[in-house]
Design an enzyme around this catalytic site. Sequence first.
Site, PDB file in Angstrom:
ATOM      1  N   ASP A  21       0.892  -1.163  -0.086  1.00 42.83           N
ATOM      2  CA  ASP A  21       0.142   0.285  -0.081  1.00 42.83           C
ATOM      3  C   ASP A  21       0.757   1.292   0.021  1.00 42.83           C
ATOM      4  OD1 ASP A  21      -2.543   1.400   0.495  1.00 42.83           O
ATOM      5  OD2 ASP A  21      -1.449   1.851   2.361  1.00 42.83           O
ATOM      6  N   HIS A  41       4.940   4.117  -3.282  1.00 41.07           N
ATOM      7  CA  HIS A  41       5.946   5.281  -3.988  1.00 41.07           C
ATOM      8  C   HIS A  41       6.175   6.171  -2.707  1.00 41.07           C
ATOM      9  CE1 HIS A  41       1.684   6.134  -4.343  1.00 41.07           C
ATOM     10  NE2 HIS A  41       1.723   7.314  -3.949  1.00 41.07           N
ATOM     11  N   ASP A  60     -10.554   0.508  -5.298  1.00 42.85           N
ATOM     12  CA  ASP A  60     -10.579   2.009  -4.943  1.00 42.85           C
ATOM     13  C   ASP A  60     -10.764   3.055  -5.906  1.00 42.85           C
ATOM     14  OD1 ASP A  60      -8.016   1.633  -5.996  1.00 42.85           O
ATOM     15  OD2 ASP A  60      -7.001   2.321  -4.097  1.00 42.85           O
TER      16      ASP A  60
END
Length: 1627
Positions: A641, A644, A760
């Site tokens: 999750d 980055h 999502d």
Amino acid sequence: MPKGKGTGTSKTSATPATPGSVPTTTKSHDAVKPGENDAGRASVKEATVVGFEELKRLESVTIYDLQLEDDGSPSKERAYIRLPAPFEPYILRFTIDAGSTASKGGILYTNFPLDGSPFERTKFHEQPLPQDFSQPIQISLPITRSGAYEFYISYLTNGSHESSAVRVRSTSGYFNVEPCLRVPGRNPILGPDGGKILKEDVNLPMDGLVIQSVIAKWMGSIDQWTPHLENITYRGYNMLHFTPLQVRGVSNSPYSIFDQLAFSKDLFKDGKVGGDGTGVEEMREFLKKVKATYGLLSLTDVVWNHTANSSKWLQDHPESGYNVVNSPHLLSALELDDALVDMSDSLATLGLPDELKTPDDLDKIMSHIENVIIPRLKLWEYYTIDVASEKDKFLKGWRDGGKVVFEVASEGETKGTLGEGQKEIPELIMENVDSLTRLEIVQAFAKLCLPKNWDKFLGARYNARVDLASALAFTRTILKKDGYRKEEAEEAAAWLAKVLDDLNVKRYEMWDDDKKAILHNIRGRIQYTRLAEHGPKLGKVTKKSCLFEDYFTRLPKNSTTAKHDPLSLSLANNGWIWNADPLVDFAGPSSRAYLRRDVIAWGDCVKLRYGSSPSDNPWLWEHMIKYTEVSAELFDGFRLDNCHSTPLHVGEKLLDAARRKNGDLYVCAELFTGSQEMDMIFVKRLGVNSLIREAMNGGDPKNQSSLLYNYGVGKPVGSMDANCLTEESSISMAGTSKSAAVIPLQGHTPHAFMMDCTHDNEAPAQKRTARDALPTGALVSFCWSAIGSNKGFDDLYPKYLNLVTDPRMYEAYDHQKKVGGDNGIGEVKRILNHLHTQMAIQGFVEGHLHQENDYIVFHRVHPITHEGFVLITHCAFKGTENQTDRGYTPDITLRGSEASLIFAYELDITSQVDVNDPKWLKGLPAQLKKIEVVTPDLRHDNAGPYTHIEIPQKFPPGSAMLFSTKVCGLPPDFDSFCLAGLKDALSELDLVDLNILLYRCDAEEKDYTNGQDGTYNIPGHGSLVYCGLQGWVGPLRRVMQYNDLGHPICDHLRKGSWALDYIVGRLEKYSKTFPRLTNPAGWFRQKFDRVKQLVPDFMRPKYFAMIVHAAFKAARKRALEQMSPFVRDGHSFTHALALTSLQMHGCVTSASIHPTQQLPSLAAGLPHFTTEWARCWGRDIGISMGGLFLMTGQFEAAKRHIEAFCSTLKHGLMPNLLDSNKQPRYNSRDSPWWILQNIQDYARYASEGTDILKMSVKRRFPKDDTWISWDDPKCFSYSSTVEEVIQEVFQRHASGIHFIEYNAGPNLDMQMSSDGFKIDIEVDWETGFIKGGNERNCGTWMDKMGESEKSGSKGWPATPRDGAPVEITGLVKSCLNWIVELHQNGLFRERGVTTIVHGKEKFVSYQEWRDLIQQNFERCYFIPLEETEDAKYSIDSSIVRSRGIYKDVYGTPAPRTFSDYQFRCNFPIAMALAPELFTPNHALLALRNVEDSLWGESQLGMKTLAKGDEMFRGTYDQQNDSLDRSIAKGWNYHQGPEWVWPLGYFLRAYLHFDTQAGQGQKDPNDTFHKLYSFLIHHRAHIRDDYWAGLPELTNEDGVFCRDSCRTQAWSGSTILEALEKVWKMQQ
């Protein structure tokens, strides 16, 4: 350097690998930093490499070969490698060219645990590189475990193996070994009991993953999951992706984890958990059951960047977050956030709207922030220097005479007491006070008197404090004050204040920019959350619904938090930033993101502060490692999750911990870095297996097809790389030989996990239309990647569901429901998902994607069986809502293929109204309607069979059809058929036959066919350079390597079979004259006839390439088998150079080495010197035979050419132009000596040795040198032995040679003047040197005759070199050495020659002649480094141009004596041939000067003239006909352009003298490495150039020369000779 450290030769830690072998031991140590020396590193006990026993049990081994660059780095495209899961072990082999820079003391380091120990990222195991310069350098690693690993090469440079050497390292490369995933097998979906789960597990490649995302809290407790799991399995999924299952925080978001070490109690029946209360054991047992019963692997999100704002452990460990104690740069951001929170709580009191309904309401809010809040906070004080305060302190210090002692703090550390004079002002400033600009003074003040980085970070208000002692001294220096007079204090303080004001200007500008950002960002977020139509419209502002996003979590005040500094209790919340640099911590000291309100904050998540290592935050690291380890033990995969935003060192540490618990952990991530380069950094460093891609991101059909093509096609249909580039080989392990398939690695992009829609993101009904779920979901299932979906997509949920706030539950479907029930697109997904896994396991790697209008067609094919499936979809993007028919698209044609319908459906959305059930999550009411399809029919036309698929009239957007396909009549063993019998077909070919099969340029082909045939022309590409197989392989190589099926050659092959007919027809035509070519011609006809008969046009390029490339490799192998051990057992560069002999040596009609017999002859170069008189040049052949014939073992060819040139001896010379021995031309002074050198070398290399001296040679001309025609009866009427020919050469030179060329005049040479035809050669008996020539002829290899009438160069040679050219002197000396040796051994009858010396006849023995040259050479040719030494040598100091070299010529007549001193590349030739002539230290000096002046890193050849010479002209252009005489018509041919062949002699000279008197004395490997460093570009050129040879010359600095031969005989020959000398020394 201590013995054994980093030398690469004395290591005992690893057995040097030989080609095809695997080292058996390894040694480990910590990583080497770039440039770090090996000395001083701790060594680790040796251990046996794990993996050999597993490899030994295999019948054959797969080797993945990674070619590294010269410095040991992978190329950019090969810097990341994906390797398959090691269900069976295989080998990763690193290959470096022999003699590469990185091979010098080279050691391969990798953190792949060769000894079987647990993986440690910083523990690198070492494998010394073998120090064999004659074979490829190869290190093989047995791959037996999954994981992500790094490697690099460390090697020595800039010196020897002693203390002068510097150890450097290459750029790192990374290889990621896919995890070994196993799941229960299933029946083929299209067969009986399709999809039924079986008892036996199967190996599941990552491309076979089919992943379903679910929100666990919407499924209830795990005892209620059975119907959901059954339905997920029924739909063909094999991995279940869970959002985090741990205890959730107060927001109830799965991603806001309250307790990382405990699972949410609502997962368990009645919330009851046994044991330690964490639910870990219950979850472990449950996931085992899910895998065994439902065939589902498990994947979980891991959340490392934040924790729930309500996590109780934060109260014990507030240091785990960013607070103003550990992150004082956040003080200003916290102050602003506090003020905004207070404002939100007081809107009514402030008279501001507490429910925003209009833009005017927002304006009022923003006005209050801008005009009240921000001015009140005075945030600029966090940026600036307090000028008034600093001025006061300065004033006091000055008035105190600078004697006051100050405590000076810099960057938070007390530096001690400083007083007047303790800070020195740099001399540069003191000496240049008057010349300094105001800006320079201000900058110098900041550097000397303010804390380091004072202007980079924020802190407390007025955080930057002036170092008073430094400021006093600096100010006094600038103002030129000789003391601290009180009356000058105000002046000095005012000056200081002005400097500080100047420094504050940029700080105020920074604040102004940040204030704009604050206002812009606050307005934007309120606009989105309260007013925007697409926003959440949060409504009335309350305590729970703050007007502003929560940037900080304020921990409660209680007995737990009371023990902490109150300032540590406000913790920065996590979030994300548009276009942020993922490698920069946006909560770190270099960022002002929290103050600028750049962060889109997640108010329920506190950002975790790991620091730079576990020592910075021990408790947090230990806690998160434990969380990670538990998750890795339970689950088969991780989804990272917010990857980055994960600090790389954190991700590395946690993933290392995870992989120690689960070595086959599958890791995927969704990266939002903004660039592929940045993505690759995360992928390489973290070992991410798959990057998540989303088909719903496609904005239209074209964009969607691009996404699918980039991440899902796999290889194109008809791909070539696997078939053509895989090499069959063998490997030796512990004395056991195994067959091996060697697969070259070209580098990889990150593997894709293609989702139709992530959990999502918005649903199809929101972004496109609801019915687009069918075509998009179907297309994703055809991707060659891991694929996935979320449950809402399959069930047709009308919109994205808020996983935080939505309390409803998934509806439990009965998977036995029929089509048309409430199962969304589940029935189609069932077929396609199962089919996806089936295709991945079976290897349907090839794909073809075609988009036209709203249609996307996806064809997936097995590369060997050629069976496949084709999917036809009609996309349903916005704007297609009302369309009910097929629209416009042509029907589908499948060339050469049959097709059978599997299904055809349209998705009918019966209602667009959201059911919005209060309890259950429901999709839109919909039906999968069957579409009536016309049965595809097989048709025929001139191009062969094809299937016509008619698109039904009723095929509306939201439809999909699936067909199975197979190629008509193509048997599954067709690939094997195409290669069968090849070895036998070529088994009888000799090297001349192979010249025809492999090469033959256009001129040669036209010569043989009387102009009828030539090289093949490919439309859009041009003519091939060769008619033979090399001509085809040149352009095909890149096509095969990258599967570039759009190349013109592929287009041409698809359009017809002309290329196939050309190859067959050509060989059949040749076989009439060369009967051994009958078998290859028949083999090609058999294969190509079947290809034309059976293979559809779109597959023709593949089979053409497969057959041609296989024949090419076999022909090369057949050629190498007939060559010497030096070549046969050598590396690829040696092979390539040796094969130059095949390019040059062949039969052409117009050129032979005998006037009446068609014999093969050696061409000087291609394409210019190939036929008629221009093919065979005596000098070129003399220089080329050594490498191309003798070094390769082609002694018969050498013997024939020696015989031919001996037969033509006339005037004591051998011809420069042989012209089939019909019209030989005698205008070269060096040709006889090159031929004699070849006779000498032949005697040393050939098995018959000196017996060649007795060979009888029929003489072309009478003894009196009378010119006769080749068909005159007197021609070849008498014979001489080779020994007699040699004696005649020496005697005629000793007697003097004087004649005018036969047929002198324009008919012989239209460029030459009458004096140019005069040949005069004599021996200077004062020195023993042979002199000759005149200013109008050019008798050496530098033979450019002027041709330009316009410039006046016609008839004037550019480089006459009349006198004693240094290389001829070397050749004569070499031949004399040999003759003396032969005579002494009774093998040469004559003892010397008779000549005239000082007017008297004299007998001169060969030994006397030899000694005479030896005695005079250094005196006559050497130019000393120091002018003071000139008296010892024959030197005219006034015209010396360069020193520390040898003359190019001795005795050039005045006024051209300067030519003697020109710095050229010829004296190394003499060094290689007669090294005893040279004083070793002089020779080494001269060779170093050659390297400095005639060589450069970008060059292939040696400069023919030093650049400093006024005659230097580096660019050769034969077409230039200007008035500039120096370059007109290429007059500068040898005046600077860089010729390749002299390099070979330079290398031989360097080899000799460096190993005798240089660094190579101690270790010859140093010399070998030096030699190979000159050949870096040659290796690349001969490998990549279509001509597969080395050119005649290049222009300056290696620039391509259009007038050069593209491959030249002597260019390859001399370098091959140098390599043979290295090989022989190593033997």
